[in-house]
Design an enzyme around this catalytic site. Structure first.
Site, short mmCIF file in Angstrom:
data_model
loop_
_atom_site.label_atom_id
_atom_site.label_comp_id
_atom_site.label_asym_id
_atom_site.label_seq_id
_atom_site.Cartn_x
_atom_site.Cartn_y
_atom_site.Cartn_z
N HIS A 53 0.83 -1.21 0.00
CA HIS A 53 0.00 0.00 0.00
C HIS A 53 0.86 1.26 0.00
CE1 HIS A 53 -4.10 1.60 1.40
NE2 HIS A 53 -3.38 2.63 1.00
N ASP A 274 1.03 2.52 3.75
CA ASP A 274 0.17 3.64 3.33
C ASP A 274 1.00 4.92 3.21
OD1 ASP A 274 -1.99 5.11 2.47
OD2 ASP A 274 -3.13 4.96 4.33
ZN ZN Z 1 -6.67 4.08 2.13
#
Ligand code: ZN
Length: 391
Positions: A53, A274
Site C-alpha cells: 500500500h 500507506d
Molecule cells: Zn486508504
C-alpha cells in the site's frame, strides 16, 4: 556479490552469494570466485520488504512525490517492491495508465512496482463494466482514498473479479458516516465487504485495518474460511490518541492492543505503510496521511519485536514473505537459492532518531520526526543491485 558475516532473522550466521540478480547460495564461509564483497559485520539480513500500500503520486501530484523520489524513499526503507494506489490525477482506471507507471518505475530501477487500477471508472462510484475488459496482467483493483459507497456496485465488482481472478483491495469507509464517526464508518464497510467476499467467494484484501471491531470481524471471517487477507500500518500500531490527520484516523490504546493481539494470533497478513506524501501546504490545508516507507521497519521492529516480544521471523513474514505471496510474486519475499536477490541489511543494535529533514521522499509529513527507533536500514539490494547504502 557476496554478503559476508550476516545473520538471518532466526539468528543463523550466513553468507549470501548473489549472481545475475538471483540468490545463488546461502552458507557459512562461502568463497566464490572474485565477487564484490560486502561485510555485513554481524548485522541482520532480511528479504527485501514488499509494501502492499503505497502512493507515489504519479501522474498529477508529482510535487508531493514522483516515481524517482518514491523509489528512492522505498529503497532507503528496505523496500524492493511496492503496490501503488490509483488515486492519482487522472485516476488510474486503465491498464494503459498502470503500465506507463510500471514502465517508468522499471526505468528508475530502484524498486519494483505494481500499479493497481480503480474499481469504478475515475472513482465515479458506479461504473464497473470496464473491469470486464481489463487484461489479465491487472490483478488488483481498489478505490483507495475512499470506499465504494453503493453495496450494489460493490457486489457487481465482486462478481466480475470472481470471473477474472482479480483481488479487490478495500479502503473501508462509509463516507456518509465518516464525517461524524469514522470508527463506525470503517466498521460498517468492513463487515459489508466481508459479507460480499463470502457471498461471491472472491478474494478480498482489507487495507489499513485500524479498529478493534474491524480486526475482530476480519479474524472471525478468516476463522470460518472467508477468502480475505488484511494489512495494518506501522502508524496504527505505534500511535494512539494522537491528533495527526490520517485516514483511517489514529485510534485509541485499546485498538492498538487489539491489532497487536491479532498479529500475535496470526490474523494479520501484512504490514503496509500507506506511504502518503503531501507538501507542507497541502498538509496545512488538512490533507490526510503521512510518509511511511523510511520509518516502517524501525517502527515495527521497535514496537512489535522489542516492546511486544514478537520474534523477528514473524515480522519478516509480515513485511516480506506474506505481502509477496498476496501479490503473487513467486520469487520474492524469502532468502532462498533461486529467489530474486532482493535483500535488506538492518542494524538492530544501535538506536537512531528519525529526522524528517533527511528523508529521501519529496515530502516531509511525518509524526515520527524526532522519535528514537531501533532497526536501521543499512543496505538495500534489489534484483542484485545496491539501491541504498548507509553502512
Ligand atoms: Zn486508504
Amino acid at each position: 556479490m557476496l554478503i559476508k558475516n550476516a545473520f538471518l532473522s532466526d539468528g543463523t550466521p550466513a553468507d549470501v552469494w548473489v549472481y545475475e540478480g538471483s540468490i545463488r547460495a546461502i552458507g557459512q564461509n562461502l568463497t566464490i570466485g572474485d565477487p564484490e564483497v560486502i561485510d555485513a559485520a554481524g548485522r541482520t539480513l532480511l528479504p527485501g520488504f514488499v509494501d502492499l500500500h503505497c502512493h507515489w503520486r504519479t501522474p498529477g501530484f508529482e510535487y508531493k512525490e514522483d516515481i524517482a523520489t518514491g523509489s528512492r524513499a522505498a529503497a532507503a526503507g528496505g523496500y524492493t517492491f511496492v503496490n501503488l494506489m490509483p488515486n492519482t490525477k487522472p485516476v488510474c482506471s486503465s491498464a494503459e495508465q498502470a503500465r506507463a507507471v510500471m514502465d517508468k518505475a522499471r526505468e528508475v530501477g530502484l524498486c519494483g512496482a505494481n500499479q493497481t487500477v480503480s474499481i469504478t471508472e475515475n472513482f465515479d462510484g458506479h461504473s464497473v463494466a470496464r473491469l470486464l475488459e481489463l487484461p489479465d496482467d491487472i490483478k488488483f483493483i481498489t478505490e483507495d482514498g475512499k470506499g465504494v459507497q453503493s453495496s450494489e456496485v460493490m457486489a457487481r465488482a465482486f462478481a466480475i473479479c470472481r470471473e477474472k481472478g482479480i483481488t479487490l483491495m478495500s479502503h473501508a469507509e462509509d463516507m456518509d458516516i465518516s464525517p461524524w464517526d469514522y470508527r463506525l464508518a470503517e466498521n460498517i464497510e468492513t463487515v459489508r465487504n466481508l459479507h460480499l467476499c463470502e457471498y461471491y467467494g472472491t478474494r478480498l484484501h482489507m487495507c489499513h485495518v485500524s479498529t478493534k471491531e474491524a480486526i475482530l470481524a476480519i479474524s472471525e471471517a478468516k476463522a470460518r474460511g472467508v477468502n480475505v487477507t488484511c494489512e495494518v500500518t506501522p502508524h496504527h500500531l505505534w500511535f494512539h490518541d494522537l491528533d495527526y490527520k490520517v485516514n483511517p484516523p489514529i485510534r485509541a490504546a485499546e485498538d492498538v492492543a487489539a491489532l497487536v493481539q491479532a498479529i500475535k494470533s496470526g490474523y494479520v497478513d501484512a504490514i503496509a505503510t500507506d506511504h502518503a506524501p503531501h507538501s507542507a501546504e497541502d498538509k496545512a490545508n488538512g490533507m490526510a496521511g503521512m510518509v511511511g516507507s523510511e520509518t516502517a521497519f524501525g517502527v515495527c521492529y521497535t514496537k512489535l519485536c522489542l516492546q511486544e516480544g514478537l520474534p523477528l521471523p514473524l515480522l519478516e513474514n509480515l513485511m516480506s514473505r506474506m505481502p509477496a505471496a498476496i501479490l503473487g510474486l513467486e520469487k520474492k519475499g524469502e532468502i532462498r537459492p533461486g529467489f530474486d536477490a532482493d535483500l535488506v541489511l538492518v542494524d538492530l543494535e544501535h538506536p537512531w532518531t528519525v529526522d524528517a529533514a533527511n528523508l529521501h521522499s519529496k515530502s516531509r509529513n511525518t509524526p515520527f520526526d524526532g522519535v528514537q527507533l531501533y532497526g536501521r536500514v543499512c543496505l538495500t539490494v534489489c534484483g542484485g543491485k545496491v539501491t541504498h547504502r548507509d553502512l
